[in-house]
Scaffold this motif. Sequence first.
Motif, PDB file in Angstrom:
ATOM      1  N   ALA A  57      30.243 -67.002  75.987  1.00 44.21           N
ATOM      2  CA  ALA A  57      30.438 -68.451  76.206  1.00 44.21           C
ATOM      3  C   ALA A  57      30.848 -69.547  75.097  1.00 44.21           C
ATOM      4  CB  ALA A  57      29.101 -69.174  76.986  1.00 44.21           C
ATOM      5  N   ARG A  58      30.169 -68.924  73.980  1.00 45.07           N
ATOM      6  CA  ARG A  58      30.221 -69.802  72.660  1.00 45.07           C
ATOM      7  C   ARG A  58      31.718 -69.187  72.112  1.00 45.07           C
ATOM      8  NH1 ARG A  58      24.632 -67.603  70.411  1.00 45.07           N
ATOM      9  NH2 ARG A  58      25.201 -68.828  68.284  1.00 45.07           N
ATOM     10  N   LEU A  59      31.930 -68.138  72.353  1.00 43.09           N
ATOM     11  CA  LEU A  59      33.413 -68.060  71.696  1.00 43.09           C
ATOM     12  C   LEU A  59      34.464 -68.460  72.577  1.00 43.09           C
ATOM     13  CD1 LEU A  59      33.103 -63.830  70.825  1.00 43.09           C
ATOM     14  CD2 LEU A  59      33.519 -65.844  69.325  1.00 43.09           C
ATOM     15  N   ARG A  60      34.308 -68.824  73.785  1.00 42.07           N
ATOM     16  CA  ARG A  60      35.052 -69.567  74.658  1.00 42.07           C
ATOM     17  C   ARG A  60      35.481 -71.003  74.192  1.00 42.07           C
ATOM     18  NH1 ARG A  60      32.914 -66.715  79.683  1.00 42.07           N
ATOM     19  NH2 ARG A  60      34.618 -65.449  80.410  1.00 42.07           N
ATOM     20  N   GLN A  61      34.141 -71.609  73.707  1.00 47.00           N
ATOM     21  CA  GLN A  61      34.012 -73.025  73.151  1.00 47.00           C
ATOM     22  C   GLN A  61      34.872 -72.990  72.001  1.00 47.00           C
ATOM     23  OE1 GLN A  61      30.125 -73.978  73.019  1.00 47.00           O
ATOM     24  NE2 GLN A  61      29.894 -74.075  75.263  1.00 47.00           N
ATOM     25  N   LEU A  62      34.832 -71.787  71.059  1.00 44.68           N
ATOM     26  CA  LEU A  62      35.506 -71.741  69.678  1.00 44.68           C
ATOM     27  C   LEU A  62      37.147 -71.607  69.877  1.00 44.68           C
ATOM     28  CD1 LEU A  62      32.901 -70.013  67.833  1.00 44.68           C
ATOM     29  CD2 LEU A  62      33.480 -72.353  67.613  1.00 44.68           C
ATOM     30  N   TYR A  63      37.656 -71.093  70.962  1.00 44.52           N
ATOM     31  CA  TYR A  63      39.122 -70.931  71.001  1.00 44.52           C
ATOM     32  C   TYR A  63      39.908 -72.113  70.788  1.00 44.52           C
ATOM     33  CZ  TYR A  63      43.599 -69.156  72.639  1.00 44.52           C
ATOM     34  OH  TYR A  63      44.807 -68.962  72.964  1.00 44.52           O
ATOM     35  N   ILE A  64      39.677 -72.980  71.319  1.00 48.90           N
ATOM     36  CA  ILE A  64      40.615 -74.330  70.932  1.00 48.90           C
ATOM     37  C   ILE A  64      40.451 -74.732  69.404  1.00 48.90           C
ATOM     38  CG2 ILE A  64      41.110 -76.637  71.424  1.00 48.90           C
ATOM     39  CD1 ILE A  64      42.066 -74.791  73.511  1.00 48.90           C
ATOM     40  N   PRO A  65      39.318 -74.844  68.779  1.00 56.40           N
ATOM     41  CA  PRO A  65      39.074 -74.906  67.326  1.00 56.40           C
ATOM     42  C   PRO A  65      39.868 -74.009  66.488  1.00 56.40           C
ATOM     43  CG  PRO A  65      37.130 -75.583  68.450  1.00 56.40           C
ATOM     44  CD  PRO A  65      37.924 -74.825  69.717  1.00 56.40           C
ATOM     45  N   VAL A  66      39.688 -72.765  66.886  1.00 56.90           N
ATOM     46  CA  VAL A  66      40.409 -71.846  66.124  1.00 56.90           C
ATOM     47  C   VAL A  66      41.792 -71.821  66.098  1.00 56.90           C
ATOM     48  CG1 VAL A  66      40.685 -69.159  65.835  1.00 56.90           C
ATOM     49  CG2 VAL A  66      38.477 -69.985  66.325  1.00 56.90           C
ATOM     50  N   ARG A  67      42.568 -72.138  67.266  1.00 55.97           N
ATOM     51  CA  ARG A  67      43.936 -72.047  67.399  1.00 55.97           C
ATOM     52  C   ARG A  67      44.459 -73.312  66.638  1.00 55.97           C
ATOM     53  NH1 ARG A  67      46.180 -72.953  73.624  1.00 55.97           N
ATOM     54  NH2 ARG A  67      45.178 -75.081  73.010  1.00 55.97           N
ATOM     55  N   LYS A  68      43.489 -74.451  66.618  1.00 54.49           N
ATOM     56  CA  LYS A  68      44.021 -75.580  65.931  1.00 54.49           C
ATOM     57  C   LYS A  68      43.809 -75.445  64.480  1.00 54.49           C
ATOM     58  CE  LYS A  68      42.468 -79.324  69.150  1.00 54.49           C
ATOM     59  NZ  LYS A  68      41.695 -80.433  69.491  1.00 54.49           N
ATOM     60  N   ARG A  71      48.904 -67.611  57.405  1.00 53.15           N
ATOM     61  CA  ARG A  71      49.234 -68.007  58.781  1.00 53.15           C
ATOM     62  C   ARG A  71      49.297 -66.722  59.807  1.00 53.15           C
ATOM     63  NH1 ARG A  71      51.247 -72.842  61.436  1.00 53.15           N
ATOM     64  NH2 ARG A  71      51.159 -71.934  63.494  1.00 53.15           N
ATOM     65  N   ASP A  72      50.010 -65.755  59.520  1.00 52.07           N
ATOM     66  CA  ASP A  72      50.082 -64.750  60.336  1.00 52.07           C
ATOM     67  C   ASP A  72      48.935 -64.036  60.797  1.00 52.07           C
ATOM     68  OD1 ASP A  72      52.947 -64.929  60.232  1.00 52.07           O
ATOM     69  OD2 ASP A  72      53.239 -63.295  58.970  1.00 52.07           O
ATOM     70  N   ARG A  73      47.902 -64.166  59.677  1.00 56.83           N
ATOM     71  CA  ARG A  73      46.640 -63.349  60.049  1.00 56.83           C
ATOM     72  C   ARG A  73      45.901 -64.442  60.945  1.00 56.83           C
ATOM     73  NH1 ARG A  73      41.571 -62.086  55.925  1.00 56.83           N
ATOM     74  NH2 ARG A  73      40.498 -60.889  57.634  1.00 56.83           N
ATOM     75  N   CYS A  74      45.972 -65.504  60.777  1.00 56.69           N
ATOM     76  CA  CYS A  74      45.243 -66.683  61.517  1.00 56.69           C
ATOM     77  C   CYS A  74      45.889 -66.585  62.993  1.00 56.69           C
ATOM     78  CB  CYS A  74      45.553 -68.208  61.242  1.00 56.69           C
ATOM     79  SG  CYS A  74      44.581 -68.407  59.608  1.00 56.69           S
ATOM     80  N   ASP A  75      47.225 -66.598  63.454  1.00 49.24           N
ATOM     81  CA  ASP A  75      47.790 -66.220  64.625  1.00 49.24           C
ATOM     82  C   ASP A  75      47.349 -65.189  65.254  1.00 49.24           C
ATOM     83  OD1 ASP A  75      49.111 -68.651  64.254  1.00 49.24           O
ATOM     84  OD2 ASP A  75      50.842 -67.710  63.608  1.00 49.24           O
ATOM     85  N   LEU A  76      47.354 -64.134  64.214  1.00 48.83           N
ATOM     86  CA  LEU A  76      46.797 -62.759  65.135  1.00 48.83           C
ATOM     87  C   LEU A  76      45.092 -62.950  65.313  1.00 48.83           C
ATOM     88  CD1 LEU A  76      47.357 -59.979  65.595  1.00 48.83           C
ATOM     89  CD2 LEU A  76      46.571 -59.279  63.346  1.00 48.83           C
ATOM     90  N   ALA A  77      44.443 -63.614  64.664  1.00 51.68           N
ATOM     91  CA  ALA A  77      43.073 -63.848  65.155  1.00 51.68           C
ATOM     92  C   ALA A  77      42.806 -64.762  66.395  1.00 51.68           C
ATOM     93  CB  ALA A  77      42.374 -64.554  63.826  1.00 51.68           C
ATOM     94  N   VAL A  78      43.783 -65.744  66.361  1.00 51.66           N
ATOM     95  CA  VAL A  78      43.947 -66.275  67.799  1.00 51.66           C
ATOM     96  C   VAL A  78      44.023 -65.628  68.947  1.00 51.66           C
ATOM     97  CG1 VAL A  78      44.934 -68.160  69.203  1.00 51.66           C
ATOM     98  CG2 VAL A  78      44.367 -68.452  66.511  1.00 51.66           C
ATOM     99  N   GLN A  79      45.112 -64.516  68.909  1.00 50.86           N
ATOM    100  CA  GLN A  79      45.543 -63.765  69.922  1.00 50.86           C
ATOM    101  C   GLN A  79      44.730 -62.554  70.275  1.00 50.86           C
ATOM    102  OE1 GLN A  79      49.281 -61.783  68.885  1.00 50.86           O
ATOM    103  NE2 GLN A  79      50.165 -63.622  68.049  1.00 50.86           N
TER     104      GLN A  79
END
Length: 733
Positions: free
Chosen positions: A683-694, A708-716
């Motif tokens: 549940a806590r990771l779900r809450q962090l999904y939007i902040p990580v994407r931003k 940036r590529d590494r960040c995008d991969l982390a979001v995926q």
Amino acid sequence: MGRAQKRTFKARANPLGTAAVPGAATAVQSKEEVPVLLKKLSSSDANDRVWAAASASNLLMSEDDSVRRMLLSNGVIAALVERLSDSVPDVVVQASGALHALVAMDHGAAVEVSRRNVFAAVQALIPRLAASIDGIIRNSEESQQLGASGRKLVMLTADNIMSLLRVLCETVPASLNQINDMALAPFIVSFFKVAAKMPPSLVHTAGQLLHTLTDENTTAKRALLNHSDAVSVLFSVVQAQNEDICVSADDAAIVRMLAGAVLMNLKDAAIKQLEAAASQSGADIAPEDARLWDDATRAVLRVVSSFIAFDPHEAASQALQLAKTVPEAPVIASPEPSRQEAELDRLRYRIDYVQLALELAANIFTDEGTNDADAEVEVEAGAQESASDDEEDEKDEGDEDMADDASVHSPPADFDEADMNDVLGDEAAAKREAEDAVQQSILGMFIETIVPHLLRLAEPTTATFLASATAGCVPNVASRMVLVAEDFAALNERALGCFNNFLLVIEESLRPWFRMHSDNVAQWWACLVAVAERLLAADSPSADLANTDQQLRFAVLDPTIGCMWTLARCVEGSVPVTPEQIEGLIHVYIQAPSSALRIKAVGALGNIARRHPGHIEANRRIGCFLLDQAIATPLQALTQSSTASVRVAVEPIVEALDLLFDIYGDMEFDYDEPVFVRENMLARLRQLYIPVRKLAKTVDRRKHRSLRDRCDLAVQNLRAFIDYKASERKAAR
């Protein structure tokens, strides 16, 4: 993993003990004095030229930047370069010394010197020096007429000229082409040929120049390899006994190590030459040629091993004792250092060479160890494959027998026991074969002779910390002891870097080695923990030194935690870590002044958390830290920060996310249900999904594409991980 960072050599004060010119100026009272001084450099009176050159040298090395600028603006460089062709040796030695000192302390001046006619002047001077040195060696009649002082001037001029060229190589890359065109190989190599008859410091200078010149310089390497006997001379020096080179064992070891460093610079180019020649003739490289360079590598490692058998704690005690006995600075400053200051300089000089030895060891292992490790993997894999084939053959034969046997269900006790003994014997033989191969390789030599010294040299000493290094020092010595502390910290840092290179090679090519040597892992972990604890627990110095002291501590702590991360990763977290040590790594993360150190702390903790079964509470502490402190807490601040500040702190967040994916990637792990599930991490990771994407979108792809590529991969991966963990639990119900 990579080669050690390129380093530069320290300048030495009075390497051959030259005396200052009596009455030479050490200060100017007004700017009008500068043109007068420079005019005397071209005086018809030799004494005036000597005085002017010595005065210019003193003033250029003074702490008064305004005087140096006045000299430079009045054309001192051109005047000194012109004096290199002076007919009076005293003038030449002072002018060459002044130019060396100037380029060593002022990069802008070094560029200006390289633009002048300095290379032509030096090239015209070298034949005269070579002839004079040859006469001194042969004790010719002309050299006898020079007398002791004249012979000393020749040696000192050669030292100054080679030091000048070395510094220009290090600081002005554009000068390399001109230095290459000078064809210096015969002149420099000649000092190694007659090392026993030369002042040791002069051979050291020649070695420094040759080492610098052949570092990533194809032209210089080719010239040296094509020289009639350069390689054989260097080989003979490396393989010689210390007493055959110099009276002092320390000086001889430096000469041998420098010769070895040059050979290692040449090795790759030499092998390529051999391969090219063999290709043209349609044959392989002659075994004796390949063996020659392999033997050279082993000989160099033996020299390195003996050289780094250096006791840093004893050296630190000596440095502190010398510092406490240095007299206060006189009212009228003397150009000559006190006995204690000279001893401190010699100690720093020795430490500088220990660092070179560590750099050489790191590069040898990076270049050679990977090849050895790959060979060992093939040996082990081949033995295991053979054992597997034998097992399959026996299984097939057994299956055929059982098809024809009416008693197929009877207990095959005798067959199973014999079969198991054969399998175990094959596995043991494979391990022995791999172990024997390791012991006979560069890898085995490194483990036996180099690694123990690395761990000792990694230990901080009383001279590493400014509180103890400057205690009881008079004011004029405290600043010198800061430099000594920097040297000891650099020694610790270099040893840790070399050790990390070793671990990375093993991790990449021979990870099974760690399973057979868990005792080594435990010992190495304990050593690294002791280094970290010492760095964090030492006393702080006075306020004016606090920032410098902290920088030195973290400069050593960073590679220490890096080694802990690599070691933990190599054994999948199975290090003998205690709860207190876990808290210590968390403390390092909190106190870390850099993103790089936070990444290393997170990496070490994340790999420790992967241990299973039986480490649930440790996993809980680390997992909650990663999620709360390393990811959630900084995300709150970072999403409100500018792009510039985000770029610095985003890497630890991404590293922590990647580690969480690995740690909790399988519900079968014994810690998954009591930690990941009960701590409500999904549940806590779900809450962090939007902040990580931003967060990912704040990283400018044009400026920092890989990040940036590494960040995008982390979001995926975060999205996929959330979906996976949700479906995993549903399937288990």
